[in-house]
Write a protein that holds these residues in place. Structure first.
Motif, mmCIF file in Angstrom:
data_model
loop_
_atom_site.group_PDB
_atom_site.id
_atom_site.type_symbol
_atom_site.label_atom_id
_atom_site.label_comp_id
_atom_site.label_asym_id
_atom_site.label_seq_id
_atom_site.Cartn_x
_atom_site.Cartn_y
_atom_site.Cartn_z
ATOM 1 N N SER A 1 -10.661 -7.118 -38.476
ATOM 2 C CA SER A 1 -10.700 -7.597 -37.103
ATOM 3 C C SER A 1 -10.766 -9.116 -37.085
ATOM 4 O O SER A 1 -10.954 -9.767 -38.116
ATOM 5 C CB SER A 1 -11.913 -7.021 -36.366
ATOM 6 O OG SER A 1 -13.112 -7.422 -36.995
ATOM 7 N N THR B 1 -15.756 1.157 -36.485
ATOM 8 C CA THR B 1 -14.660 0.459 -35.831
ATOM 9 C C THR B 1 -13.866 1.433 -34.973
ATOM 10 O O THR B 1 -13.459 2.494 -35.427
ATOM 11 C CB THR B 1 -13.729 -0.188 -36.869
ATOM 12 O OG1 THR B 1 -14.490 -1.086 -37.666
ATOM 13 C CG2 THR B 1 -12.608 -0.920 -36.200
ATOM 14 N N PRO C 1 -12.959 -3.590 -29.067
ATOM 15 C CA PRO C 1 -12.316 -4.854 -28.711
ATOM 16 C C PRO C 1 -12.770 -5.352 -27.345
ATOM 17 O O PRO C 1 -12.962 -4.565 -26.418
ATOM 18 C CB PRO C 1 -10.832 -4.487 -28.689
ATOM 19 C CG PRO C 1 -10.817 -3.050 -28.277
ATOM 20 C CD PRO C 1 -12.061 -2.427 -28.841
ATOM 21 N N THR D 1 -11.004 1.652 -31.412
ATOM 22 C CA THR D 1 -10.211 0.967 -30.388
ATOM 23 C C THR D 1 -10.338 1.686 -29.054
ATOM 24 O O THR D 1 -9.595 1.400 -28.132
ATOM 25 C CB THR D 1 -8.733 0.902 -30.815
ATOM 26 O OG1 THR D 1 -8.265 2.228 -31.123
ATOM 27 C CG2 THR D 1 -8.564 0.035 -32.054
ATOM 28 N N SER E 1 -15.952 -5.570 -41.946
ATOM 29 C CA SER E 1 -15.977 -4.853 -40.674
ATOM 30 C C SER E 1 -16.700 -3.519 -40.806
ATOM 31 O O SER E 1 -17.453 -3.102 -39.902
ATOM 32 C CB SER E 1 -14.552 -4.612 -40.169
ATOM 33 O OG SER E 1 -13.965 -5.819 -39.734
ATOM 34 N N HIS F 1 -13.333 -10.313 -29.513
ATOM 35 C CA HIS F 1 -13.195 -9.513 -30.733
ATOM 36 C C HIS F 1 -11.966 -8.622 -30.599
ATOM 37 O O HIS F 1 -11.791 -7.934 -29.588
ATOM 38 C CB HIS F 1 -14.447 -8.651 -30.942
ATOM 39 C CG HIS F 1 -14.394 -7.790 -32.159
ATOM 40 N ND1 HIS F 1 -14.375 -6.408 -32.090
ATOM 41 C CD2 HIS F 1 -14.362 -8.109 -33.480
ATOM 42 C CE1 HIS F 1 -14.345 -5.919 -33.323
ATOM 43 N NE2 HIS F 1 -14.340 -6.910 -34.177
ATOM 44 N N ARG F 2 -11.097 -8.680 -31.601
ATOM 45 C CA ARG F 2 -9.888 -7.858 -31.598
ATOM 46 C C ARG F 2 -9.830 -7.085 -32.908
ATOM 47 O O ARG F 2 -10.018 -7.659 -33.984
ATOM 48 C CB ARG F 2 -8.640 -8.744 -31.450
ATOM 49 C CG ARG F 2 -7.328 -7.966 -31.420
ATOM 50 C CD ARG F 2 -6.158 -8.885 -31.098
ATOM 51 N NE ARG F 2 -6.017 -9.958 -32.085
ATOM 52 C CZ ARG F 2 -5.821 -11.232 -31.763
ATOM 53 N NH1 ARG F 2 -5.770 -11.612 -30.498
ATOM 54 N NH2 ARG F 2 -5.675 -12.144 -32.718
ATOM 55 N N VAL F 3 -9.571 -5.805 -32.831
ATOM 56 C CA VAL F 3 -9.538 -4.967 -34.027
ATOM 57 C C VAL F 3 -8.097 -4.689 -34.431
ATOM 58 O O VAL F 3 -7.188 -4.678 -33.602
ATOM 59 C CB VAL F 3 -10.283 -3.634 -33.793
ATOM 60 C CG1 VAL F 3 -11.743 -3.880 -33.499
ATOM 61 C CG2 VAL F 3 -9.640 -2.840 -32.665
ATOM 62 N N ASP F 4 -7.905 -4.477 -35.726
ATOM 63 C CA ASP F 4 -6.600 -4.114 -36.271
ATOM 64 C C ASP F 4 -6.728 -2.728 -36.891
ATOM 65 O O ASP F 4 -7.200 -2.595 -38.026
ATOM 66 C CB ASP F 4 -6.160 -5.120 -37.332
ATOM 67 C CG ASP F 4 -4.761 -4.830 -37.869
ATOM 68 O OD1 ASP F 4 -4.214 -3.752 -37.545
ATOM 69 O OD2 ASP F 4 -4.224 -5.662 -38.614
#
Length: 378
Positions: A277, A2, A257, A4, A311, A268-271
């Motif tokens: 995500s 993962t 993302p 960003t 994830s 797709h959005r990652v945290d």
């Protein structure tokens, strides 16, 4: 893995003049009359996303389909003008060889496109017919010449498919040679094994199903031939001259993302705080997409939240497909301890393992042995 780092925008263009026999994508051959309204809806969705989702500058934009090259440069440019681009952003348009000429490609260049992806599939006439493709090998050569004239020399991809019914090893070898002899030659080649998708003409005709052993032999031939031409594998189905890898696709494989625009487009959005995500997707048909964007500003159909554990596993599965590989700790500790991995993985940098050519043929089997482990850089 993962991350960003980077942000992508994918724009789906669902129009085609002819549907290939193997295609199960969200594409239509009878709805190009909607193109103007569809472009307007894409612009509206982008504007809403920029104002409500705090989108970062895009490091890559990819117009996929369908046949995006059916859109004229003004349409591509009007959508692209709504995307805030990072410095040096990669902007790609997928093209069918028989839908472009130098004038159109110059228009794309002027609109901000800096990379093309040609759907070639084969350079052998009877193989192209068997796949349901409309272009010829001559059209491919003309499109590449037009691309060079429009300023895309060294900035185009070629997509190939192997394993079609009636395609001999000599046919596949001929395709690889013909592609590498294009002037100028491609700096990036994708080669995908033909797959049978439910609901397609191919699926309805079992006599045309691909043979797994044949496809394995063709994959290994492609790997050898492309390596000999200076292209290095960086994902199971992708080879490039170093420095010409597709940034947009790398973003997917690194679980980065991205924001999908258009019907059937996924986002797709990652945290980074939780390690989880969110993934969501738009409605499938263009007319419904146009209507919903007009009425509600959103055409989202459904979505799902992915926890940190899910994830992390997905990140490993994606990373395993790449030359970067996975942390050695995510696989049984070395081939000497797990004979099942002998010859399938090899060192790929400090503490990392990557698939060998034979391992790429058995990637799903290797993936079954993946286990949660700390990922380098996290």
């Amino acid at each position: 893995m993962t991350t960003t780092e980077g942000f992508g925008v994918y724009v789906h263009v669902p129009f085609c003049t002819r549907r290939c026999d193997y295609c199960a994508f969200a594409t239509w051959t009878d709805r190009f009359s909607l193109a103007g309204a569809y472009v307007t809806a894409c612009i509206s969705e982008l504007r809403r996303a920029r104002s409500s989702e705090d989108l970062p500058p895009a490091t890559s934009v990819f117009f996929g389909g369908g046949t995006p090259s059916l859109l004229d440069p003004d349409a591509i440019g009007s959508i692209l003008s709504e995307v805030e681009l990072a410095a040096g952003a990669e902007v790609t348009v997928e093209c069918n060889p028989d839908t472009v000429d130098e004038v159109k490609l110059r228009g794309y260049r002027g609109a901000g496109v800096n990379r093309l992806s040609f759907g070639v599939q084969s350079m052998v006439p009877h193989v192209l017919r068997g796949l349901g493709r409309s272009h010829s090998a001559g059209a491919v050569r003309s499109a590449v010449e037009a691309a060079a004239g429009a300023g895309f020399a060294g900035a185009y991809n070629v997509d190939l498919i192997f394993g079609a019914a009636g395609e001999s090893m000599a046919d596949w070898s001929s395709t690889l040679s013909a592609v590498l002899e294009l002037d100028p030659p491609p700096a990036h080649v994708s080669a995908y094994a033909l797959t049978v998708e439910a609901g397609t003409p191919l699926a309805a005709d079992t006599s045309r199903y691909p043979d797994g052993d044949d496809q394995a032999d063709k994959y290994l031939l492609a790997d050898s031939v492309l390596f000999g031409a200076g292209l290095r594998w960086y994902e199971i189905s992708n080879w490039a001259v170093p420095g010409h890898e597709c940034s947009h696709n790398l973003l997917y494989w690194r679980q980065g993302p991205y924001r999908g625009i258009g019907c059937a487009a996924h986002s797709h959005r990652v945290d980074p705080r939780s390690g989880g995500s969110r993934r969501w997707w738009n409605v499938r048909t263009p007319e419904r997409y146009i209507r919903l964007v007009s009425e509600n500003g959103s055409a989202e159909a459904a979505g799902e939240e992915l926890g940190a554990e899910v994830s992390a596993v997905e990140a490993l599965q994606l990373a395993l497909r790449t030359r970067e590989g996975v942390p050695a700790a995510s696989l049984p500790a070395g081939t000497a301890i797990d004979p099942a991995l002998e010859g399938l993985v090899e060192p790929a940098g400090e503490g990392m393992l990557a698939l060998t050519p034979r391992g790429r043929l058995l990637a799903n089997e290797v993936a079954l042995r993946l286990r949660r482990a700390p990922i380098a850089g996290n």
